[in-house]
Motif scaffolding. Sequence first.
Motif, mmCIF file in Angstrom:
data_model
loop_
_atom_site.group_PDB
_atom_site.id
_atom_site.type_symbol
_atom_site.label_atom_id
_atom_site.label_comp_id
_atom_site.label_asym_id
_atom_site.label_seq_id
_atom_site.Cartn_x
_atom_site.Cartn_y
_atom_site.Cartn_z
ATOM 1 N N SER A 1 0.828 -1.210 0.000
ATOM 2 C CA SER A 1 0.000 0.000 0.000
ATOM 3 C C SER A 1 0.861 1.259 0.000
ATOM 4 C CB SER A 1 -0.922 0.016 1.223
ATOM 5 O OG SER A 1 -1.805 -1.086 1.213
ATOM 6 N N ASP B 1 -7.070 0.878 0.083
ATOM 7 C CA ASP B 1 -7.858 1.219 -1.099
ATOM 8 C C ASP B 1 -8.851 0.098 -1.353
ATOM 9 O OD1 ASP B 1 -6.468 -0.847 -2.406
ATOM 10 O OD2 ASP B 1 -5.054 0.533 -3.350
ATOM 11 N N SER C 1 -8.881 -2.279 -3.473
ATOM 12 C CA SER C 1 -8.260 -3.593 -3.648
ATOM 13 C C SER C 1 -7.908 -4.208 -2.299
ATOM 14 C CB SER C 1 -7.007 -3.480 -4.516
ATOM 15 O OG SER C 1 -7.345 -3.128 -5.848
ATOM 16 N N ASP C 2 -7.415 -3.390 -1.362
ATOM 17 C CA ASP C 2 -7.119 -3.887 -0.022
ATOM 18 C C ASP C 2 -8.391 -4.412 0.645
ATOM 19 O OD1 ASP C 2 -4.412 -3.126 -0.212
ATOM 20 O OD2 ASP C 2 -4.917 -1.084 0.376
ATOM 21 N N ASP D 1 -7.731 2.241 -6.534
ATOM 22 C CA ASP D 1 -6.484 1.563 -6.871
ATOM 23 C C ASP D 1 -6.185 1.902 -8.324
ATOM 24 O OD1 ASP D 1 -4.405 -0.085 -7.561
ATOM 25 O OD2 ASP D 1 -5.323 -1.929 -6.808
ATOM 26 N N THR E 1 -3.847 1.195 -10.272
ATOM 27 C CA THR E 1 -3.265 0.144 -11.117
ATOM 28 C C THR E 1 -4.325 -0.791 -11.682
ATOM 29 O OG1 THR E 1 -2.904 -1.412 -9.279
ATOM 30 C CG2 THR E 1 -1.174 0.220 -9.714
ATOM 31 N N ARG E 2 -5.579 -0.678 -11.197
ATOM 32 C CA ARG E 2 -6.638 -1.563 -11.689
ATOM 33 C C ARG E 2 -7.487 -0.915 -12.770
ATOM 34 N NH1 ARG E 2 -9.808 -4.542 -6.947
ATOM 35 N NH2 ARG E 2 -10.865 -5.365 -8.796
ATOM 36 N N LYS F 1 -1.509 10.264 -6.141
ATOM 37 C CA LYS F 1 -2.618 9.618 -6.849
ATOM 38 C C LYS F 1 -3.196 10.548 -7.903
ATOM 39 C CE LYS F 1 -4.663 6.487 -4.669
ATOM 40 N NZ LYS F 1 -5.427 5.611 -3.765
ATOM 41 N N GLN G 1 -14.744 0.021 -9.709
ATOM 42 C CA GLN G 1 -14.105 -0.740 -8.640
ATOM 43 C C GLN G 1 -15.089 -1.119 -7.532
ATOM 44 O OE1 GLN G 1 -10.239 0.729 -7.413
ATOM 45 N NE2 GLN G 1 -9.623 1.137 -9.525
#
Length: 740
Positions: free
Chosen positions: A192, A197, A199-200, A249, A251-252, A293, A377
């Motif tokens: 992280s 986030d 995803s976490d 996130d 990266t997603r 970010k 997401q």
Amino acid sequence: MGKDGLRELARYYGIQTEYRDVKDRRCSATPEALLRALQILGAPIERLDDVVGALRTRRQERWRTMLEPVAVKWDDRPCRVRIRVPERLETATAVFRVELEEGETWESVHPLLDVATVRRCRVEGEDYLAKDWVIARQLPWGYHRLTLEIEGHREQGLVIAAPPVAYAEPPGGQERFWGVFVPLYALHRDSSWGAGDFSDLEVLMRWVAEQGGSLVATLPLLSTLWELEGDPSPYAPASRLFWNEFYLDVTRTAEYAVCAEARSILEGTDLTKGQQALRQARLVDYTGQMRIKRRVLEALAQRFYEGGDARRGELEQYCRECPDAEDFARFRAVGERQGHFWPQWPEPLRSGEIGPDDYDEGVYRYHLYTQWQIQQQLRAMTDTARESQLLWYLDFPLGVNNDGYDVWRRRDVFARGASGGAPPDAFFTKGQNWGFPPLDPHALRRDGYRYLISALERHLAYSSVLRLDHVMALHRLYWVPEGLPASEGVYVRYPREELFAMLTLESHRHKAWIIGENLGTVPEVVNKAMEEHGVGDMYVVQYELTPKRRPPLRPISNRCVVSMNTHDMPPFAAYWTGLDIDDRLDLELLDESEASVARDEQTELRRVLAAYLNEQGLLSQRNLEPEAVLEACLAILGSSEAPMVLVNLEDLWQETLPQNTPGTRAERPNWRRKARYSFETFCKLPSVLRMLDTLNQARARKVAGPSPDIATPDAVERDDAMGADSEKVWEIGDVDERNW
């Protein structure tokens, strides 16, 4: 008429002129507070001399309004629609037209002589009749438009057709299950940036399912005006309609794989060092993380808009599903150009009129893109929850930030000029001013609850359990008029029947549980209404524990969420060892004498709880360490009738620092403290795994718990920001009092 007339006028507007405080003392509202509250609600009054005219005007408004703006139809029960007409029209014929939500329309024609008269009144020399037209016909659940026509006069209202009880099907057929709570900003993995986030959260969901749990709970995840250094408190969002890009996130996103610039930003040496510093910091650095970010998201947004039409249709579909998203993006873009919150904007921007030259197109696109990506997401996370047979538990805050989007765009339903709060109690002796504008109950009705319905829909589209902060606000809310101390506020009533109908309808539409936060001293009428409509309540051990009761815990019902504490309370280890008293002493909320009394009381509470747990065979008197006592308590809660046990994840490793200390701002790092351990560490801690296993076993069986036969109904003495109610039903003109 003086002060008596002022009180009568206040009751016409739904303002309580008195209430009972936490010590059951009768408290009367001051004339100044009543006058200010009336002005905020639109009463034509500047001073006491205006009372007679204001009363006359209010009565005229009531009786000259043919149709109430909202009516409720509970399933098979008849719905009585209150109409008012001049007596001279009693021989006329009324046409009632109901346009169903899905489009079908039906009419009913009645001579007014056939409609039951329930009241007569003379207003300014003219006689009026109040009549109740009954809708006995079954209506499908939904929001239906009602039109009344009488001799050329035409008015419209809303009929909420709803199930009387909220949705309550157990997940996966489980009648008794458990889950964990952790703020998402506090959750972090080794990879992280320094805070959790989406995803976490997905990773945590899968792990909880593997441990046998069925639910993950978080604090509100709503938007914050980061570009203007907005308040990071999850209970002061810029909007209840839009989400916080802080939790994305990056990266997603689909663009990340094809955006060399975004990857270059993240892989740069300076940024890598910055991320490492964010990871190592004890507190969440919102500004630092959003700075990184933002750079990445701007590159991704630019890549998307330059990428042609390949995914443009998906964004257009999002805008159709969320038609105010573009307006929200423009609002954010204007705020960035102006560099101020909207109350400081020039006209006509301040009044809500934005033109194409008032903002930067790139900034607008950035905000629209990020909200769209949040939707993507959130949907993925919802799919993960369903695949794992999990419930996701979200929190619906009571208010929104006055500087945010909702108040700017929907100021018509907010009572600007007042703040929500609470009267003085044992903990906050001067009362509380929470700093957000309350909703205007009369404006909400005129609006047909569109704002609240939209906000609920945005949450329930993803969450299968929704906790309503301060559920008493469905009945009444303490208003602190601007310029007055919090001790001189007034209670304003809300149309509870209509609000409960909206809740039960939305809960069934989204197959979601509704939980009401009813902690502290809450009028019994609130708890009865929650039970009547199937809204779950909260049972928190720190509130329910008292040496006056045998056993020391109140019986646990089969309709509540049980937990050891909440985010506004000290963790269990701090509570058990008295560190919370030391903290209150340090904050000067207690003096030495009061702290000594508090320690004596806490010693007695520890004694009776330990004795009770020992009697149940769950605790040895030789081991009163927090970890052992907590595990025994979890066994008691797990074996109870409660459908849901919620465990504060941080309690499992005996955290002593709270996430929020009510009544403090700069004194404590509220809403910023990270979890002591990363996910990779705590998911392997033997104590964590053992206590969750204990909870699993307790949920699988039923053992002896607090017995209703030997419990005494002592009232909870602590008042958590809520004043007690005198239980008197105040007259609101001639509106059906049961609704208010």
